[in-house]
Design a protein around this motif. Sequence first.
Motif, mmCIF file in Angstrom:
data_model
loop_
_atom_site.group_PDB
_atom_site.id
_atom_site.type_symbol
_atom_site.label_atom_id
_atom_site.label_comp_id
_atom_site.label_asym_id
_atom_site.label_seq_id
_atom_site.Cartn_x
_atom_site.Cartn_y
_atom_site.Cartn_z
ATOM 1 N N ALA A 34 0.837 -1.211 0.000
ATOM 2 C CA ALA A 34 0.000 0.000 0.000
ATOM 3 C C ALA A 34 0.865 1.251 0.000
ATOM 4 O O ALA A 34 0.602 2.208 -0.741
ATOM 5 C CB ALA A 34 -0.929 -0.003 1.216
ATOM 6 N N LEU A 38 1.189 4.058 -3.204
ATOM 7 C CA LEU A 38 0.981 5.480 -2.973
ATOM 8 C C LEU A 38 2.219 6.281 -3.385
ATOM 9 O O LEU A 38 2.111 7.300 -4.069
ATOM 10 C CB LEU A 38 0.659 5.751 -1.505
ATOM 11 C CG LEU A 38 0.519 7.217 -1.110
ATOM 12 C CD1 LEU A 38 -0.662 7.857 -1.830
ATOM 13 C CD2 LEU A 38 0.377 7.351 0.388
ATOM 14 N N ALA A 128 -4.200 0.497 3.873
ATOM 15 C CA ALA A 128 -4.957 0.757 2.643
ATOM 16 C C ALA A 128 -5.853 1.983 2.801
ATOM 17 O O ALA A 128 -5.963 2.804 1.885
ATOM 18 C CB ALA A 128 -5.795 -0.469 2.275
ATOM 19 N N ALA A 132 -5.430 5.205 0.482
ATOM 20 C CA ALA A 132 -6.505 5.492 -0.467
ATOM 21 C C ALA A 132 -7.281 6.758 -0.154
ATOM 22 O O ALA A 132 -7.885 7.341 -1.042
ATOM 23 C CB ALA A 132 -7.479 4.308 -0.507
ATOM 24 N N GLY A 133 -7.274 7.183 1.062
ATOM 25 C CA GLY A 133 -8.073 8.344 1.421
ATOM 26 C C GLY A 133 -7.282 9.315 2.258
ATOM 27 O O GLY A 133 -6.124 9.103 2.575
ATOM 28 N N TRP A 137 -4.721 12.556 -1.109
ATOM 29 C CA TRP A 137 -5.594 12.701 -2.266
ATOM 30 C C TRP A 137 -6.537 13.885 -2.173
ATOM 31 O O TRP A 137 -7.321 14.116 -3.070
ATOM 32 C CB TRP A 137 -6.408 11.426 -2.457
ATOM 33 C CG TRP A 137 -5.534 10.247 -2.593
ATOM 34 C CD1 TRP A 137 -5.389 9.241 -1.704
ATOM 35 C CD2 TRP A 137 -4.641 9.951 -3.668
ATOM 36 N NE1 TRP A 137 -4.461 8.332 -2.151
ATOM 37 C CE2 TRP A 137 -3.986 8.746 -3.359
ATOM 38 C CE3 TRP A 137 -4.321 10.595 -4.864
ATOM 39 C CZ2 TRP A 137 -3.045 8.168 -4.191
ATOM 40 C CZ3 TRP A 137 -3.380 10.017 -5.690
ATOM 41 C CH2 TRP A 137 -2.759 8.819 -5.353
#
Length: 187
Positions: A34, A38, A128, A132-133, A137
């Motif tokens: 992960a 990124l 993760a 992912a968040g 982002w």
Amino acid sequence: MFRTEPTPAARIDTLTSSPPPVRLPMFWKPVLCASGVLLLVLLGTAGRYGYHRDELYFRLLGQHLAWGYTDVPVGTPALARLFTTLLGDNLFALRVPSALSAALTVVLTAALARELGGGRSAQTLAAAGTAAGGSPWSPATCCSPPWSTWRSGRRRSCALSGPWSAGTGDGGSPSAWCAGPAFSTST
């Protein structure tokens, strides 16, 4: 002959003492996967848009280092100077510390999940979810200086590494607590 009973304090102490907690292993493969994804995405897209005004400002401050500034911590211009010296004066060099910090934040979040008793699935989900968040982002990070990710990542890692740093449980390393103000936001 005479049987002595333990004192009430000793009895309570034996009832409340518990064995030391079992430390779960760190599951490196999903966490590093992960973090690596990124890092690759952030470095791969580092040159897709031009300089932000704060990046230009940090670049300028890096060329004229001082012991302190009224609006930014000392570490931010020092990092700008270090990475533009090492990698050249370009966008990629200014955005590398932010990408590295975001990847490190993913690993530290999974380590925190481990310290709080999480197994493989908790560590994977923490890594993760962080990758992912959240900060890397958000539009504020992508359109504002990449240092904001680095600085928030550092503040998070200092705050979270406190009692759990290196698994000591003794309040953390003094160096982690002292380095925070130099690399955190000034507001």
